[in-house]
Scaffold this motif. Structure first.
Motif: not given
Length: 277
Positions: A136-161
């Motif tokens: 299912a993940d291989r169908r929905r997530f398509r690496p070609a769409q980020w093949s240019h190597g984006p500047d990823w900004q990722t966020y973990e679970t900690a945060g505010e209310r």
């Protein structure tokens, strides 16, 4: 901040009223890819990116056949986010940030059209999309769409209310007027994106719900669309729990927060300027 409401991909699945709630079953339904373009002091911010230029001009190289058969996309390059940005008088490089509710192919397709933008996404979503561990993940997530190597900004679970939601994040390089609100279930790292619009907030819920009636009643959703949500969910309990939380948000704070989903044409029509008679 000024917010533009864009349709970055029309979808015409079979099923008529079983999908879009309008009269008639022997017709194609209408769905959209509702994205936001936000003018900020930090440049333009795109919330979700819909289908991109490569998706609509060479779909067989980018979009799996099952997606094309089920959703019946309208391959109109003029609907892509980058073409609409240009029509509004901006350059593609003016889009400095793309904030994604999740990395499904109909939300991340436009990333390649903004190669210099920072791409903000929940860390769990990024891990799942990079691993593509299940069929299912291989169908929905398509690496070609980020093949240019984006500047990823990722966020973990900690945060505010924020209005009863936990682990809500401000975003790197942006003011606190745009927030990431975890809404897992459709995918493991699915989020909403809250945008302050003057005294109120607009919460883009992505695929946390699909039909405009759902934020007020769990029963107000066409049967076909309800089934589709179950077929594409990753965590059913989390998805239903977050839908309940959204209904509580609308009931208790509807004068402070407006919700929209990614694929409902009624909600998109509500925000787009209408022609003068």
């Amino acid at each position: 901040m000024r917010v533009h409401h864009l349709n970055c991909g029309t979808l015409r699945p079979f099923g008529g009223g079983l999908v879009d709630g309008r009269a008639g079953l022997l017709r194609k339904a209408t769905m959209v890819c509702h994205c936001l373009l936000v003018e900020t002091d930090d440049g333009l911010v795109l919330v979700d990116s819909g289908l991109g230029v490569d998706d609509v001009t060479n779909p067989d190289a980018s979009l799996p056949r099952f997606f094309q058969r089920i959703t019946q996309p309208v391959f109109e390059v003029g609907e892509t986010a980058v073409r609409q940005v240009v029509r509004l008088g901006y350059r593609p490089e003016d889009v400095r940030h793309v904030v994604l509710t999740h990395l499904d192919l109909d939300h991340a397709g436009g990333l390649r059209d903004f190669p210099h933008a920072k791409v903000h996404v929940h860390a769990a979503e990024h891990r799942g999309a990079m691993a593509r561990a299940t069929a299912a993940d291989r169908r929905r997530f398509r690496p070609a769409q980020w093949s240019h190597g984006p500047d990823w900004q990722t966020y973990e679970t900690a945060g505010e209310r924020w209005f009863g939601f936990e682990a809500v994040h401000e975003l790197n390089g942006l003011a606190a007027d745009i927030l990431m609100v975890p809404l897992a279930g459709h995918t493991l790292g699915h989020t909403g994106v809250a945008v302050r619009t003057g005294p109120t907030w607009l919460l883009h819920c992505g695929d946390a719900y699909f039909f405009h009636g759902e934020p007020r009643s769990a029963d107000d959703c066409p049967r076909g669309l309800r089934l589709f949500q179950r077929l594409v969910e990753t965590d059913r309990a989390a998805r239903l729990s977050n839908q309940d939380r959204l209904r509580t948000l609308v009931a208790d704070h509807g004068d402070e927060v407006e919700t929209i989903s990614a694929h409902d044409p009624v909600e998109l029509h509500r925000y787009q300027p209408q022609p003068t008679p």
